[in-house]
Design a protein around this motif. Structure first.
Motif, PDB file in Angstrom:
ATOM      1  N   ALA A 190       0.818  -1.166   0.105  1.00 42.10           N
ATOM      2  CA  ALA A 190       0.095  -0.122   0.202  1.00 42.10           C
ATOM      3  C   ALA A 190       0.959   1.256   0.274  1.00 42.10           C
ATOM      4  CB  ALA A 190      -0.913  -0.012   1.086  1.00 42.10           C
ATOM      5  N   LEU A 191       1.771   1.370   0.754  1.00 44.87           N
ATOM      6  CA  LEU A 191       2.662   2.529   0.788  1.00 44.87           C
ATOM      7  C   LEU A 191       3.439   2.493  -0.465  1.00 44.87           C
ATOM      8  CD1 LEU A 191       4.547   1.711   4.367  1.00 44.87           C
ATOM      9  CD2 LEU A 191       2.797   3.692   4.086  1.00 44.87           C
ATOM     10  N   TYR A 192       3.873   1.648  -1.051  1.00 43.82           N
ATOM     11  CA  TYR A 192       4.396   1.468  -2.465  1.00 43.82           C
ATOM     12  C   TYR A 192       3.641   2.156  -3.462  1.00 43.82           C
ATOM     13  CZ  TYR A 192       6.449  -0.209  -6.880  1.00 43.82           C
ATOM     14  OH  TYR A 192       6.597  -0.334  -8.094  1.00 43.82           O
ATOM     15  N   TYR A 193       2.382   1.735  -3.375  1.00 45.64           N
ATOM     16  CA  TYR A 193       1.392   2.306  -4.584  1.00 45.64           C
ATOM     17  C   TYR A 193       1.074   3.804  -4.072  1.00 45.64           C
ATOM     18  CZ  TYR A 193       0.801  -2.066  -6.782  1.00 45.64           C
ATOM     19  OH  TYR A 193       1.118  -3.297  -7.590  1.00 45.64           O
ATOM     20  N   ILE A 194       0.744   4.183  -3.001  1.00 51.57           N
ATOM     21  CA  ILE A 194       0.643   5.410  -2.726  1.00 51.57           C
ATOM     22  C   ILE A 194       1.983   6.112  -3.092  1.00 51.57           C
ATOM     23  CG2 ILE A 194       0.782   7.171  -0.601  1.00 51.57           C
ATOM     24  CD1 ILE A 194      -0.878   5.088   1.013  1.00 51.57           C
ATOM     25  N   GLN A 195       3.135   5.943  -2.930  1.00 46.25           N
ATOM     26  CA  GLN A 195       4.275   6.760  -3.258  1.00 46.25           C
ATOM     27  C   GLN A 195       4.212   6.813  -4.826  1.00 46.25           C
ATOM     28  OE1 GLN A 195       6.588   8.701  -2.151  1.00 46.25           O
ATOM     29  NE2 GLN A 195       8.804   7.543  -2.148  1.00 46.25           N
ATOM     30  N   GLY A 196       3.854   5.847  -5.490  1.00 42.22           N
ATOM     31  CA  GLY A 196       3.821   5.917  -7.116  1.00 42.22           C
ATOM     32  C   GLY A 196       2.682   6.598  -7.792  1.00 42.22           C
ATOM     33  N   PHE A 197       1.497   6.529  -7.171  1.00 45.95           N
ATOM     34  CA  PHE A 197       0.312   7.175  -7.806  1.00 45.95           C
ATOM     35  C   PHE A 197       0.279   8.895  -7.170  1.00 45.95           C
ATOM     36  CE2 PHE A 197      -1.709   4.334 -10.355  1.00 45.95           C
ATOM     37  CZ  PHE A 197      -1.678   3.031  -9.827  1.00 45.95           C
ATOM     38  N   TYR A 198       0.991   8.790  -6.114  1.00 48.21           N
ATOM     39  CA  TYR A 198       1.004  10.130  -5.635  1.00 48.21           C
ATOM     40  C   TYR A 198       1.860  11.025  -6.841  1.00 48.21           C
ATOM     41  CZ  TYR A 198       1.042  14.715  -3.280  1.00 48.21           C
ATOM     42  OH  TYR A 198       0.934  15.921  -2.818  1.00 48.21           O
ATOM     43  N   PHE A 199       2.967  10.346  -7.051  1.00 51.30           N
ATOM     44  CA  PHE A 199       3.995  11.052  -8.214  1.00 51.30           C
ATOM     45  C   PHE A 199       3.265  11.139  -9.437  1.00 51.30           C
ATOM     46  CE2 PHE A 199       7.761  12.611  -9.691  1.00 51.30           C
ATOM     47  CZ  PHE A 199       7.975  12.313 -10.926  1.00 51.30           C
ATOM     48  N   ALA A 200       2.429  10.206 -10.106  1.00 48.30           N
ATOM     49  CA  ALA A 200       1.840  10.164 -11.209  1.00 48.30           C
ATOM     50  C   ALA A 200       0.754  11.220 -11.452  1.00 48.30           C
ATOM     51  CB  ALA A 200       1.094   8.853 -11.602  1.00 48.30           C
ATOM     52  N   PHE A 201       0.195  11.617 -10.138  1.00 49.87           N
ATOM     53  CA  PHE A 201      -0.867  12.686 -10.124  1.00 49.87           C
ATOM     54  C   PHE A 201      -0.186  14.137  -9.919  1.00 49.87           C
ATOM     55  CE2 PHE A 201      -4.895  10.891 -11.277  1.00 49.87           C
ATOM     56  CZ  PHE A 201      -4.804   9.469 -11.077  1.00 49.87           C
ATOM     57  N   TYR A 202       0.877  14.040  -8.967  1.00 48.58           N
ATOM     58  CA  TYR A 202       1.323  15.555  -8.532  1.00 48.58           C
ATOM     59  C   TYR A 202       2.708  15.928  -8.666  1.00 48.58           C
ATOM     60  CZ  TYR A 202      -3.410  14.924  -6.264  1.00 48.58           C
ATOM     61  OH  TYR A 202      -5.021  14.661  -6.222  1.00 48.58           O
ATOM     62  N   GLN A 203       3.407  14.749  -9.432  1.00 49.51           N
ATOM     63  CA  GLN A 203       4.732  15.047 -10.025  1.00 49.51           C
ATOM     64  C   GLN A 203       5.700  15.531  -8.782  1.00 49.51           C
ATOM     65  OE1 GLN A 203       2.145  17.195 -11.859  1.00 49.51           O
ATOM     66  NE2 GLN A 203       1.982  15.063 -12.430  1.00 49.51           N
ATOM     67  N   SER A 204       5.497  14.834  -7.480  1.00 45.58           N
ATOM     68  CA  SER A 204       6.248  14.723  -6.486  1.00 45.58           C
ATOM     69  C   SER A 204       6.110  13.704  -5.465  1.00 45.58           C
ATOM     70  CB  SER A 204       6.139  15.893  -5.609  1.00 45.58           C
ATOM     71  OG  SER A 204       4.853  16.131  -4.959  1.00 45.58           O
ATOM     72  N   PHE A 205       7.277  13.215  -4.964  1.00 45.92           N
ATOM     73  CA  PHE A 205       7.038  11.876  -3.902  1.00 45.92           C
ATOM     74  C   PHE A 205       6.602  12.510  -2.308  1.00 45.92           C
ATOM     75  CE2 PHE A 205       8.372   8.883  -6.805  1.00 45.92           C
ATOM     76  CZ  PHE A 205       9.094   9.387  -7.793  1.00 45.92           C
ATOM     77  N   LEU A 206       5.831  11.561  -2.055  1.00 46.10           N
ATOM     78  CA  LEU A 206       5.322  11.749  -0.456  1.00 46.10           C
ATOM     79  C   LEU A 206       6.582  11.189   0.520  1.00 46.10           C
ATOM     80  CD1 LEU A 206       1.589  10.992  -0.526  1.00 46.10           C
ATOM     81  CD2 LEU A 206       2.566  13.043   0.231  1.00 46.10           C
ATOM     82  N   PHE A 207       6.892  10.560   0.286  1.00 49.55           N
ATOM     83  CA  PHE A 207       8.025   9.789   1.129  1.00 49.55           C
ATOM     84  C   PHE A 207       9.308   9.996   0.741  1.00 49.55           C
ATOM     85  CE2 PHE A 207       4.556   6.361   1.056  1.00 49.55           C
ATOM     86  CZ  PHE A 207       3.623   7.265   1.862  1.00 49.55           C
TER      87      PHE A 207
END
Length: 331
Positions: A190-207
């Motif tokens: 879940a953490l991995y997909y949050i990291q990936g999809f957040y970047f896809a939509f907002y062009q930055s990494f959360l973690f």
């Protein structure tokens, strides 16, 4: 409903009027949008009255619906940006490389293009991005004082973010508050997909943390050791988490990963990641069962999930569901 005065064409007199909410339809770029506006009716004859401020209110309400449905930054968020970073509207436009009045026009209600809106959303959500922009373009500002004031503001935001709980820890706490049954294996994915999809939509990494290409898929090493004693059991639920600390973009990603990804078991999600380029590239030619601490580069994650977003024509995070369903069917 409080009576107020206005001129009634039917009664030919100043009359009390009653204000009421009403469903309305407006058209922008040849598309109809439904919204709730305001109407005024004569208290004596019931005729609908024209109230200038109601027209302004209804136009704003129409634009708000248009913004929401087309994923354009809200006017409220847009106006918060210069306050957040202690920068004037004109200097902010200059930092962005826009015309000097561009941001002011948007703050007054003009509609930004999707391209400009995406930049503004990223500014709103990501102080690190603004910090980089400020340093790169500080020469465009007309005074050193403007730069120094904004520098102090963004440094305070970045410092606050680093001194409080990290993004990955707050993400974990939210996942544990929302998921009834999540194992350590499923949590990692879940953490991995949050990291990936957040970047896809907002062009930055959360973690800021990197994950590693372990045998059973992407793993955040410190998180593994924190929860490894649960083994195949579900981690205890964490009730009472306050999600108001998240930006709208963060919460949208979290909620849609929970709804579309976390509905699958950890073993199924492991199979998902074994079919995805980031884990495969990081593993390289390693045997399937070989231990590894190789890092899955953030660039690999960003490129892959950006390509997924484009391939599936994802408009908003709710579209993650289609990708998850396709991965589930992939053998």
């Amino acid at each position: 409903m409080n009576p107020k005065k206005s001129f009634c064409e039917e009664c030919r007199n100043d009359v009390d009027y009653i204000e009421a909410a009403a469903p309305m339809v407006g058209t922008i770029k040849e598309k109809a949008y439904h919204y709730i506006g305001k109407e005024a009716h004569c208290a004596d004859c019931g005729s609908q009255l024209f109230i200038p401020e109601f027209s302004d209110y209804n136009l704003r309400a129409l634009y708000d619906v248009y913004r929401k449905e087309n994923h354009i930054i809200s006017l409220e968020q847009l106006k918060e940006i210069p306050e957040k970073y202690a920068i004037g509207k004109r200097p902010l436009s200059l930092l962005l490389g826009w015309g000097e009045q561009t941001f002011s026009r948007y703050a007054d209600g003009d509609m930004p293009t999707k391209q400009y809106s995406d930049i503004l959303v990223r500014l709103y959500n990501d102080p690190a991005f603004y910090s980089e922009l400020l340093e790169a373009n500080k020469g465009s500002l007309k005074s050193a004082r403007a730069y120094e004031k904004s520098r102090r503001a963004v440094d305070a935001l970045l410092s606050a973010g680093s001194s409080t709980d990290s993004k990955i820890n707050t993400a974990i706490q939210y996942l544990l508050s929302q998921c009834e049954d999540i194992t350590p294996l499923a949590l990692q994915k879940a953490l991995y997909y949050i990291q990936g999809f957040y970047f896809a939509f907002y062009q930055s990494f959360l973690f800021s943390e990197d994950c590693q290409a372990w045998v059973h898929g992407p793993v955040y090493r410190e998180i593994y050791f924190r929860y490894r004693d649960y083994r195949f059991d579900s981690i205890e639920k964490n009730d009472g988490f306050d999600a108001s600390i998240f930006s709208s973009g963060e919460k949208a990603i979290y909620d849609n990963v929970i709804n579309s990804i976390c509905c699958y078991s950890g073993k199924i999600l492991e199979r998902f990641t074994h079919n995805e380029a980031p884990w495969l590239a990081a593993r390289g030619d390693l045997p399937v069962t070989a231990p590894s601490d190789r890092i899955i580069g953030k660039s690999l994650i960003g490129e892959y999930f950006s390509a997924v977003k484009a391939k599936y024509n994802m408009v908003n995070p709710g579209d993650i569901k289609e990708y998850a369903q396709d991965m589930f069917l992939c053998r």
